[in-house]
Scaffold this active site. Sequence first.
Site, PDB file in Angstrom:
ATOM      1  N   ARG A  47       0.858  -1.194   0.062  1.00 16.16           N
ATOM      2  CA  ARG A  47       0.032  -0.030  -0.018  1.00 16.16           C
ATOM      3  C   ARG A  47       0.941   1.250  -0.142  1.00 16.16           C
ATOM      4  O   ARG A  47       2.209   1.163  -0.078  1.00 16.16           O
ATOM      5  CB  ARG A  47      -0.961   0.073   1.315  1.00 16.16           C
ATOM      6  CG  ARG A  47      -0.465  -0.586   2.481  1.00 16.16           C
ATOM      7  CD  ARG A  47      -0.125   0.008   3.602  1.00 16.16           C
ATOM      8  NE  ARG A  47      -0.096   1.556   3.490  1.00 16.16           N
ATOM      9  CZ  ARG A  47       0.743   2.400   3.589  1.00 16.16           C
ATOM     10  NH1 ARG A  47       2.165   1.588   3.808  1.00 16.16           N
ATOM     11  NH2 ARG A  47       0.799   3.789   3.542  1.00 16.16           N
ATOM     12  N   GLY A  48       0.315   2.325  -0.132  1.00 15.66           N
ATOM     13  CA  GLY A  48       0.784   3.610  -0.264  1.00 15.66           C
ATOM     14  C   GLY A  48       1.156   3.963  -1.987  1.00 15.66           C
ATOM     15  O   GLY A  48       1.466   2.962  -2.694  1.00 15.66           O
ATOM     16  N   ALA A  49       0.847   5.071  -2.358  1.00 16.13           N
ATOM     17  CA  ALA A  49       0.321   5.296  -3.649  1.00 16.13           C
ATOM     18  C   ALA A  49       1.738   4.974  -4.787  1.00 16.13           C
ATOM     19  O   ALA A  49       1.603   4.181  -5.503  1.00 16.13           O
ATOM     20  CB  ALA A  49       0.411   6.986  -3.839  1.00 16.13           C
ATOM     21  N   GLN A 195      -2.178   2.094   9.966  1.00 15.56           N
ATOM     22  CA  GLN A 195      -1.012   2.260   9.267  1.00 15.56           C
ATOM     23  C   GLN A 195       0.105   2.889  10.038  1.00 15.56           C
ATOM     24  O   GLN A 195       1.482   2.821  10.000  1.00 15.56           O
ATOM     25  CB  GLN A 195      -1.020   3.011   7.993  1.00 15.56           C
ATOM     26  CG  GLN A 195      -1.775   2.281   6.814  1.00 15.56           C
ATOM     27  CD  GLN A 195      -3.270   2.745   6.879  1.00 15.56           C
ATOM     28  OE1 GLN A 195      -3.900   2.747   7.688  1.00 15.56           O
ATOM     29  NE2 GLN A 195      -3.854   2.348   5.553  1.00 15.56           N
ATOM     30  N   ASP A 236      -2.207  10.799  -2.133  1.00 11.97           N
ATOM     31  CA  ASP A 236      -2.654   9.862  -3.101  1.00 11.97           C
ATOM     32  C   ASP A 236      -2.871  10.710  -4.520  1.00 11.97           C
ATOM     33  O   ASP A 236      -2.730   9.940  -5.637  1.00 11.97           O
ATOM     34  CB  ASP A 236      -3.630   9.098  -2.676  1.00 11.97           C
ATOM     35  CG  ASP A 236      -3.364   8.242  -1.539  1.00 11.97           C
ATOM     36  OD1 ASP A 236      -3.099   8.437  -0.340  1.00 11.97           O
ATOM     37  OD2 ASP A 236      -2.908   6.857  -1.824  1.00 11.97           O
TER      38      ASP A 236
END
Length: 350
Positions: A47-49, A195, A236
Site C-alpha cells: 500500500r501507499g501510492a 498504518q 494519493d
Amino acid sequence: MSIPLSIKWEDGQLSILDQQKLPLVIHYLPLETLEDVYDAIITLKVRGAPAIGITAAYGLASAAQSYEVNSLEQFHQFLSRDALYLAESRPTAVNLAWALERLKASVQQSATVEEAKKHLLVEAMNIYEEDEASCRSIGEFSLSLLNDYTKVMTICNAGSIATAKYGTALAPFHLGSEQGKQFQVFACETRPVFQGARLTVWELQQSGVDVTLITDSMAAHTIGAKGIEAIIVGADRIAVNGDTANKIGTLNLALLAAAFQIPFYVAAPSSTFDLSIESGESIPIEERPSEEITHIAGKQVAPENTKVYNPAFDVTPGRLITAIITEKGIIYPEYTENISALIGTERGEK
Ligand code: MRU
C-alpha cells in the site's frame, strides 16, 4: 539501523513485504500471478501510492512475459486488458494508473513481441529507480523546510515501505537520522487499519528515529501539550489547484494546523499529481469494507449489523496546505499557477 524496503525484484521474481503482517511478522510474499498482484493491492499487503504503482508495473511486466500471442497487436490487447484489471484494484492513488500507462507507452515503438517484453521490464525498473531518487530528493527538500523544527506530526505511513525507498513524508526523518538531525515524530495511529501504529512506528524505529504513538483523537491536544511545530503528510492524488487526497484523517490535521498556526506540508512525487483534474471534487474516494471499522484485529467491537461509512481518504483543500514538497522543488501557493509551472511543463501538458 536500516531503512526497510517493500518491493523486491530478484531473478525475475516479484515479492513484497506483507504489510498486513507487520510489525509482528516480517515476511516477503512472492507474487506469482496477476491475480496475486491485484489481491496484494486490494487487501493492503502492499500500500501507499508510489508502492502500489511500482508493484502494479512489475506485476504487469512480469505477466506479459508469458503472453503467447500471434502478433504485436494481440500483445497490445492483452497488455491493455491486464492493465485495466490492475488499475481497478484501488481508485484513489493516481500513481497506479500513471505507472500502468507508462508501461503501455513504453511498448508503443517496440518492433517485435520479444522486444516489447524486454521494454516492459526495463520500464518497471525505471519507475522503481526514479521513485527512489525522487523520494531522496523530497527528503532533502523537506529537511531544508523542517530545519528549524524538531517536533513533527504525521499520519498514515508515507514512508519507505509506501515507496521504492525513503518515503515521502517520512523521508526527512530517515535522512535526518543519517545526517545526525534527531526529530521527535508524533505518529497518529490512523484508524481504521492502523498504518501509523503498525507501519510508521515500526519503520521509524528501524532507522533510529524517535517516534511517539498517539491515537488520532489525541492530535489536537498533543499539538498544544507537546508543542508540535509542523505537520507533514503524504498524498494519493493532487489536483491542479493543490487539493490533496490522502489517508482519512489528514483533513482533520490540516484544520488543526490552521487553528494552531503551524505549517502543514504535503510531500509527494510528481507521479502523484493529476493534472487532468481542476480540483479535489473530481478525486474518486475509495470506500472499504465495514469490517475494518466494526472489527479490530479480527475481533468484533461494534454490534451486529452496525451501519458503517468507511471512506479510506479525504481531500484537503489547497488553501490549507503551506507547501507541497516534490522531487523537483517546493511548490507554494498560488497552486494552480505554480503546479502547472513545475509539474505541467515537465510533462508537456502546458
Ligand atoms: O490506504 P493506504 O495505506 O494505501 O493509504 C496511503 C496513504 O494515504 C499515504 O499517505 C499515501 O499513499 C502516500 S505514500 C508515500
